[in-house]
Design a protein around this motif. Structure first.
Motif, PDB file in Angstrom:
ATOM      1  N   VAL A 234       6.872   0.043  22.062  1.00 40.88           N
ATOM      2  CA  VAL A 234       6.054  -1.161  22.177  1.00 40.88           C
ATOM      3  C   VAL A 234       6.783  -2.177  23.034  1.00 40.88           C
ATOM      4  O   VAL A 234       8.008  -2.239  23.051  1.00 40.88           O
ATOM      5  CB  VAL A 234       5.719  -1.807  20.811  1.00 40.88           C
ATOM      6  CG1 VAL A 234       5.147  -0.792  19.865  1.00 40.88           C
ATOM      7  CG2 VAL A 234       6.906  -2.480  20.202  1.00 40.88           C
ATOM      8  N   LEU A 236       6.820  -6.216  23.543  1.00 40.25           N
ATOM      9  CA  LEU A 236       6.354  -7.458  22.937  1.00 40.25           C
ATOM     10  C   LEU A 236       6.618  -8.617  23.874  1.00 40.25           C
ATOM     11  O   LEU A 236       7.711  -8.719  24.440  1.00 40.25           O
ATOM     12  CB  LEU A 236       7.097  -7.720  21.624  1.00 40.25           C
ATOM     13  CG  LEU A 236       7.021  -6.601  20.594  1.00 40.25           C
ATOM     14  CD1 LEU A 236       7.883  -6.943  19.386  1.00 40.25           C
ATOM     15  CD2 LEU A 236       5.591  -6.372  20.162  1.00 40.25           C
ATOM     16  N   ASP A 304       3.277   3.532  12.224  1.00 40.67           N
ATOM     17  CA  ASP A 304       2.796   2.829  11.028  1.00 40.67           C
ATOM     18  C   ASP A 304       3.775   1.787  10.517  1.00 40.67           C
ATOM     19  O   ASP A 304       3.410   0.643  10.259  1.00 40.67           O
ATOM     20  CB  ASP A 304       2.508   3.833   9.902  1.00 40.67           C
ATOM     21  CG  ASP A 304       1.283   4.675  10.208  1.00 40.67           C
ATOM     22  OD1 ASP A 304       1.137   5.762   9.625  1.00 40.67           O
ATOM     23  OD2 ASP A 304       0.464   4.227  11.040  1.00 40.67           O
ATOM     24  N   LEU A 306       6.216   0.330  12.047  1.00 46.35           N
ATOM     25  CA  LEU A 306       6.434  -0.731  13.027  1.00 46.35           C
ATOM     26  C   LEU A 306       5.268  -1.710  13.006  1.00 46.35           C
ATOM     27  O   LEU A 306       5.450  -2.927  12.989  1.00 46.35           O
ATOM     28  CB  LEU A 306       6.579  -0.109  14.416  1.00 46.35           C
ATOM     29  CG  LEU A 306       7.059  -1.018  15.533  1.00 46.35           C
ATOM     30  CD1 LEU A 306       8.426  -1.589  15.191  1.00 46.35           C
ATOM     31  CD2 LEU A 306       7.119  -0.241  16.834  1.00 46.35           C
ATOM     32  N   ILE A 307       4.065  -1.157  12.984  1.00 51.29           N
ATOM     33  CA  ILE A 307       2.883  -2.017  12.982  1.00 51.29           C
ATOM     34  C   ILE A 307       2.844  -2.839  11.713  1.00 51.29           C
ATOM     35  O   ILE A 307       2.573  -4.042  11.735  1.00 51.29           O
ATOM     36  CB  ILE A 307       1.612  -1.161  13.145  1.00 51.29           C
ATOM     37  CG1 ILE A 307       1.579  -0.583  14.557  1.00 51.29           C
ATOM     38  CG2 ILE A 307       0.373  -1.992  12.874  1.00 51.29           C
ATOM     39  CD1 ILE A 307       0.502   0.444  14.764  1.00 51.29           C
ATOM     40  N   LEU A 310       5.180  -5.753  11.935  1.00 48.14           N
ATOM     41  CA  LEU A 310       4.959  -6.777  12.957  1.00 48.14           C
ATOM     42  C   LEU A 310       3.550  -7.344  13.034  1.00 48.14           C
ATOM     43  O   LEU A 310       3.344  -8.358  13.690  1.00 48.14           O
ATOM     44  CB  LEU A 310       5.308  -6.200  14.337  1.00 48.14           C
ATOM     45  CG  LEU A 310       6.798  -6.062  14.615  1.00 48.14           C
ATOM     46  CD1 LEU A 310       7.010  -5.331  15.925  1.00 48.14           C
ATOM     47  CD2 LEU A 310       7.466  -7.417  14.661  1.00 48.14           C
ATOM     48  N   GLU A 311       2.583  -6.706  12.390  1.00 49.60           N
ATOM     49  CA  GLU A 311       1.203  -7.115  12.697  1.00 49.60           C
ATOM     50  C   GLU A 311       0.907  -8.554  12.326  1.00 49.60           C
ATOM     51  O   GLU A 311       0.066  -9.194  12.940  1.00 49.60           O
ATOM     52  CB  GLU A 311       0.190  -6.162  12.057  1.00 49.60           C
ATOM     53  CG  GLU A 311       0.274  -6.084  10.544  1.00 49.60           C
ATOM     54  CD  GLU A 311      -0.817  -5.178   9.970  1.00 49.60           C
ATOM     55  OE1 GLU A 311      -0.486  -4.293   9.158  1.00 49.60           O
ATOM     56  OE2 GLU A 311      -1.974  -5.373  10.344  1.00 49.60           O
ATOM     57  N   SER A 319       1.198  -7.941  23.062  1.00 46.89           N
ATOM     58  CA  SER A 319       1.882  -6.690  22.752  1.00 46.89           C
ATOM     59  C   SER A 319       1.201  -5.544  23.473  1.00 46.89           C
ATOM     60  O   SER A 319       0.005  -5.588  23.756  1.00 46.89           O
ATOM     61  CB  SER A 319       1.864  -6.438  21.247  1.00 46.89           C
ATOM     62  OG  SER A 319       0.531  -6.384  20.756  1.00 46.89           O
TER      63      SER A 319
ATOM     64  N   SER B 190      -2.978  -3.178  22.136  1.00 48.35           N
ATOM     65  CA  SER B 190      -2.048  -4.131  21.530  1.00 48.35           C
ATOM     66  C   SER B 190      -1.950  -3.813  20.037  1.00 48.35           C
ATOM     67  O   SER B 190      -2.712  -2.994  19.525  1.00 48.35           O
ATOM     68  CB  SER B 190      -2.572  -5.550  21.717  1.00 48.35           C
ATOM     69  OG  SER B 190      -3.769  -5.697  20.969  1.00 48.35           O
ATOM     70  N   PHE B 191      -1.027  -4.472  19.354  1.00 44.94           N
ATOM     71  CA  PHE B 191      -0.925  -4.285  17.901  1.00 44.94           C
ATOM     72  C   PHE B 191      -2.256  -4.570  17.231  1.00 44.94           C
ATOM     73  O   PHE B 191      -2.728  -3.793  16.394  1.00 44.94           O
ATOM     74  CB  PHE B 191       0.103  -5.255  17.307  1.00 44.94           C
ATOM     75  CG  PHE B 191       1.487  -4.718  17.300  1.00 44.94           C
ATOM     76  CD1 PHE B 191       2.525  -5.442  17.834  1.00 44.94           C
ATOM     77  CD2 PHE B 191       1.758  -3.474  16.755  1.00 44.94           C
ATOM     78  CE1 PHE B 191       3.804  -4.936  17.836  1.00 44.94           C
ATOM     79  CE2 PHE B 191       3.043  -2.974  16.748  1.00 44.94           C
ATOM     80  CZ  PHE B 191       4.072  -3.711  17.296  1.00 44.94           C
ATOM     81  N   ARG B 198      -8.331   1.098  13.347  1.00 45.92           N
ATOM     82  CA  ARG B 198      -8.372   1.887  12.115  1.00 45.92           C
ATOM     83  C   ARG B 198      -9.643   1.636  11.332  1.00 45.92           C
ATOM     84  O   ARG B 198     -10.070   2.489  10.565  1.00 45.92           O
ATOM     85  CB  ARG B 198      -7.165   1.552  11.243  1.00 45.92           C
ATOM     86  CG  ARG B 198      -5.894   2.066  11.849  1.00 45.92           C
ATOM     87  CD  ARG B 198      -4.685   1.559  11.125  1.00 45.92           C
ATOM     88  NE  ARG B 198      -3.486   2.098  11.751  1.00 45.92           N
ATOM     89  CZ  ARG B 198      -2.270   1.739  11.441  1.00 45.92           C
ATOM     90  NH1 ARG B 198      -2.075   0.831  10.513  1.00 45.92           N
ATOM     91  NH2 ARG B 198      -1.239   2.270  12.065  1.00 45.92           N
TER      92      ARG B 198
END
Lengths: 470, 263
Positions: A234, A236, A304, A306-307, A310-311, A319, B190-191, B198
Motif C-alpha cells: 500500500v 499512503l 485484512d 493491514l486494512i 488503518l481503515e 491511499s 484505496s483503503f 466487501r
C-alpha cells in the motif's frame, strides 16, 4: 616499492606477479589492459576512481588463497570487489592496488531443508540466490534494489540493510557462517551454521561489516525464511514525517506480517515521475508531501490485518492498494526509482544516516535547513527506511560545498545520537568522520583488530581507517 | 432512472507465470494466479470517469469466469464500481469467443445497460473481437479502440487514433465501446474502496438463469477447435565467436553484426 607508476601515471604490476597470477587463475582471468580494467576502476556513483595494475578473477577459495599469497609476496595491496555497487568507494582502487574480483565465486549449494540454510559463493548476486532458494520454497530475508548486481559477499562485508530490516534484521541476522581467506592466504572456514555455538569469539560476525579490511569472504552460509505467497503493498499519502511515524507505530504493533515501511517526499517523487515517466498513483496534480509505502507478506491474505489497522486512521490523505504482481511492482517503482532518478539528474552527494525515531522529524527539518544554508542552489532528495530512522540523503548540485554540507549533516546526526552510515558502510568516503559517532576506545580496538588480521595492511587500505593503523 | 454502465472484465492468468495446458487443450487455470486483465482496468477506469461526469449513474462489472474470477470483480468494486455480476457454470469450460459473446450478451440483456464498456483486448487470448461480437448480438452500435470517450444527450462520442488519421466518432445509445490503454491511467483501489467493496453485491448467474443451452457453448459448442499445443522450442545457443588471442574475433564479430544488418 612494489607498485611503480609508468610515464603516463598508470601503475604497473611486477611482471613476476602477473605471471604467477596467470598460473593460478589462467591468463584469461588476469586483466592488465587498461581497456579491460576500466570497468573495475570506477564505482557506481562515479565519484570514486583510480587505476589498477591488474584485475584478477579467481574461481574458488583455493585460487583466492593462492592469489592473496602471491600479492602478499610482492607486497601488492588488494581491493576485494564484488558487484561494485558499493556507494562509499570501498570497492575500487585508489593508489594502484590490485583488484580481486569475486564475481566468479558463484557456486550455489543445494538448499539444506533440515536446517533451513544454504551456502553460496561470495560472488553470487542477491538475485541469483533469491531465484535459487525460492525454487526450493524458501526466501532470503534481505532484499534491496541493487539485487541484480550486488553480491552476497559484498552485502556481508557492508552489513547490508535493505527493505525488510523491520521484520528480519539486516544481513548480520542472516549470516550463520562464512569462509574467508586472510591476507596471508590462510583459510578460515566457519560454514557449519550451528545455531548454537558457544566456543569462543564470534569471528564470523566480526567479518560482517568489515568492508574487506580483515579477510576476503569466499563463501557465506545464510539462514532462510519461508517463501510467502501473498503480498499486499500500500502507498499512503500523509502530511508529514511525524504522521508517518504515528502510522508506523500503529501498524507495527498490530500487523505481524509487516515487512517494509519506506518513506518518500514530494520532491523525490516528482523526480521519479519525470525520470521514469511513471504516472502518479493518486489522482492529484501534485504529489502529496509524504508517501509511506508499507508491504506485508504472509501465507494467506495479509491485507485484512493491514486494512483493519488503518481503515479508521484520520491521518490518511489518500491511499492506493495493490495485491496483484503488476500493480505491486508499479507501486514499488515510486520508491525504488529514486536512486536512478537522482543519478539521472546529476552526480549526487550521498549520505546514508540513521537517527533514533524520536529524533527523525526534527532531523528532517534540520537537514533541509542545513542544505539551504550551506548550499543554497542545491537540491535535496530524501527517502529511506522509516522503521530504522534511516534516510538516504541525496544532494544534487552541491558543487564545492559538498564537504561542508556533509560535515554539517553528519555532525547533526552525531548530536542526535545517530550513525553516520546506516547500511552503506564507511569505505573511504566516510572514514574521516568516524570519530563523530565512534568513541576513541572503539577506534583503538578497531585499529588493533585490523593489525591482528592483516599485519601488512594489504587488504583494502584506506577503507574504514582514515590513516594507516599500522 | 440512473444511467447504466456495464464494464466487461476478464480474470486472466498472470502473464509472468508458467502457464500450462490441460489434457483437453484448455488452459490450466488452477496452477497459476490470476488477476484482473490490465487492459480491462482501463475499461473500469473509463466507466468510473463517465459515471462521475454523468452524475446519476451506476457502474456494474460483469465477468464470465471460474471461481477465481471473483478476484477480478473485487478489484473492480474496490476501484469504485457499484455492483458486480459473475456468470459461472461448469458447462462453460472450454468456451471460445463465440460462446463467450453469446453468454455475455444474454447477461447484458438480463442486467440492462445503456453503455457497455470493454477493454481493447484480453491479455491472454488477445483477440480483441468480443466488443464487436457483443454489439452484433445485441443489435447496437459499436465504437471500438477509443482513446477518449464521453456521453451526452443520448449519444456516446469517442476518439480513435489510427495510423494515418484520428477519427471522431459518435453513436446513439445504447451502444458498446472499447477503450485502449491510452485512454488514461487506471486508478488504484484505496483503503476505503477495499472496505466498501466487501459490502457491495455480487450477483451470480448460471447458464440456466440466462436461458442458454449448455450444448451451444463449452468445448462442444465451440466454433473453433484447438488441434495441437506445443511449448515454444528452447532457445538454441547463438553463434559463438572465439578470439584467437590476436583479435581476429573482432573481425568476425563485426562481420556477424553487418550480415545481420545490426550496424
Amino acid at each position: 616499492m612494489p607498485v611503480t607508476a609508468t610515464l603516463d601515471a598508470r601503475p604497473s604490476a611486477p611482471k613476476g606477479l602477473l605471471a604467477q597470477l596467470a598460473s593460478i587463475v589462467g591468463g584469461y582471468h588476469v586483466l592488465s589492459d587498461p581497456d579491460l580494467t576500466a570497468g573495475h576502476e570506477v564505482d557506481w556513483t562515479g565519484r570514486f576512481t583510480g587505476p589498477t595494475p591488474v584485475v584478477v578473477r579467481p574461481r574458488n577459495p583455493h585460487e583466492v588463497a593462492a592469489v592473496l599469497r602471491a600479492c602478499a609476496q610482492y607486497r601488492v595491496p588488494v581491493i576485494p570487489q564484488g558487484g561494485n555497487t558499493g556507494l562509499v568507494g570501498g570497492g575500487v582502487p585508489r593508489q594502484g592496488e590490485a583488484v580481486l574480483s569475486t564475481t566468479r565465486l558463484t557456486d550455489l549449494e543445494p538448499v539444506d531443508r533440515l536446517s533451513g540454510q544454504v551456502t553460496v559463493g561470495a560472488g553470487a548476486t542477491l538475485a541469483a540466490v533469491q531465484r535459487h532458494v525460492r525454487e526450493a520454497g524458501y526466501d532470503i530475508a534481505v532484499d534491496l534494489a541493487a539485487r541484480d548486481s550486488a553480491t552476497i559477499g559484498g552485502m556481508v562485508a557492508t552489513n547490508a540493510g535493505g527493505l525488510r530490516v523491520l521484520r528480519w534484521g539486516p544481513m548480520r541476522s542472516q549470516v550463520v557462517g562464512v569462509e574467508a581467506v586472510l591476507a596471508d592466504g590462510r583459510v578460515m572456514n566457519r560454514l557449519s551454521g550451528l545455531p548454537k555455538d558457544s566456543s569462543g569469539y564470534d569471528l564470523t560476525q566480526l567479518l560482517v561489516g568489515s568492508e574487506g579490511t580483515l579477510a576476503v569472504i569466499t563463501r557465506v552460509r545464510l539462514r532462510l525464511i519461508p517463501l510467502f505467497t501473498d503480498r499486499v503493498t500500500v502507498l499512503l499519502a500523509l502530511q508529514d514525517t511525524a504522521t508517518a511515524l504515528r502510522v508506523l507505530a500503529l501498524v507495527r504493533g498490530s500487523v505481524p506480517s509487516l515487512d517494509s515501511a519506506e518513506i518518500t517526499y514530494a520532491d523525490g517523487v516528482a523526480l521519479v515521475h519525470k525520470h521514469l515517466r511513471l504516472p502518479s498513483p493518486f489522482r492529484t496534480p501534485t504529489p502529496y508531501p509524504v508517501h509511506l509505502l508499507l508491504e506485508c507478506a504472509a501465507q494467506r491474505d495479509p491485507a485484512d490485518d493491514l486494512i483493519e489497522a488503518l481503515e479508521r486512521s484520520p491521518d490518511l490523505l489518500d491511499s492506493a492498494i495493490a495485491t496483484d504482481e503488476p500493480s505491486r511492482r508499479a507501486l514499488w517503482a515510486h520508491r525504488e526509482g529514486h536512486t536512478d532518478a537522482v543519478n539521472a539528474a546529476g552526480v549526487p552527494l550521498k549520505l546514508d544516516v540513521a537517527v533514533p525515531l524520536e529524533e527523525l522529524a526534527a532531523f528532517e527539518q534540520e537537514v533541509r535547513g542545513l542544505t539551504v544554508r550551506h548550499a543554497p542552489g542545491a537540491r535535496l532528495v530524501l527517502f529511506g527506511h522509516l522503521a530504522e530512522g534511516n534516510y538516504h540523503v541525496n544532494i544534487l548540485d552541491a558543487g564545492d560545498r559538498d564537504e561542508e554540507l556533509s560535515e554539517a549533516v553528519l555532525r547533526a546526526v552525531a548530536r542526535r545520537g545517530g550513525t553516520i552510515s546506516a547500511e552503506h558502510g564507511i569505505g573511504v568516503a566516510k572514514a574521516r568522520w568516524l570519530s563523530l559517532t565512534r568513541a576513541a576506545v572503539d577506534l583503538d580496538l578497531a585499529a588493533v583488530t585490523k593489525r591482528a588480521w592483516d599485519p601488512e595492511a594489504l587488504l583494502n587500505p584506506g577503507v574504514l581507517f582514515s590513516a594507516d593503523p599500522a | 432512472m440512473s444511467f447504466r454502465l456495464v464494464v466487461c472484465v476478464k480474470y486472466v492468468p498472470d502473464a509472468t507465470a508458467d502457464r500450462r495446458f490441460a489434457q483437453d487443450t484448455t488452459t490450466d487455470r488452477e496452477s497459476v494466479d490470476g488477476l484482473l486483465s490490465e487492459l480491462d482496468e482501463h475499461a473500469v477506469e473509463q466507466a468510473l470517469r463517465l459515471a462521475e461526469a454523468i452524475g446519476d449513474a451506476e457502474v456494474t462489472a460483469l465477468t464470465l469466469g471460474p471461481d477465481g474470477a471473483e478476484t477480478a470483480l473485487r478489484k473492480a468494486l474496490a476501484m469504485g464500481v457499484d455492483k458486480a455480476v459473475h456468470v459461472q457454470d461448469d458447462a462453460v469450460h472450454g468456451t471460445d469467443v463465440m460462446g463467450t459473446s453469446a453468454i455475455v450478451a444474454r447477461a447484458l440483456e438480463l442486467t440492462g445497460y445503456d453503455l457497455v464498456v470493454c477493454g481493447m483486448a484480453s491479455t491472454d487470448g488477445a483477440m480483441g473481437v468480443l466488443p464487436a461480437l457483443l454489439a452484433e448480438r445485441l443489435g447496437v452500435p459499436q465504437l471500438t479502440l477509443l482513446s477518449e470517450v464521453g456521453v451526452e444527450d443520448g449519444v456516446v462520442r469517442g476518439r480513435r487514433d489510427g495510423d494515418a488519421a484520428t477519427e471522431d466518432l459518435r453513436a446513439p445509445l445504447p451502444a458498446v465501446v472499447s477503450v485502449t490503454d491510452r485512454s488514461g491511467e487506471a486508478r488504484y483501489p484505496s483503503f476505503k474502496g477495499v472496505v466498501a467493496a466487501r459490502k457491495k453485491p455480487v450477483r451470480r448467474l448460471d447458464l440456466a438463469d440466462l436461458g442458454i443451452e449448455p450444448g451451444t457453448v463449452g468445448l462442444r459448442g465451440a466454433w473453433t477447435v484447438v488441434d495441437h499445443i506445443a511449448a515454444r522450442p528452447q532457445r538454441r545457443a547463438g553463434a559463438v565467436v572465439e578470439d584467437d588471442g590476436e583479435g581476429a574475433g573482432a573481425g568476425q564479430l563485426a562481420a556477424f553484426l553487418a550480415a545481420g544488418a545490426f550496424i
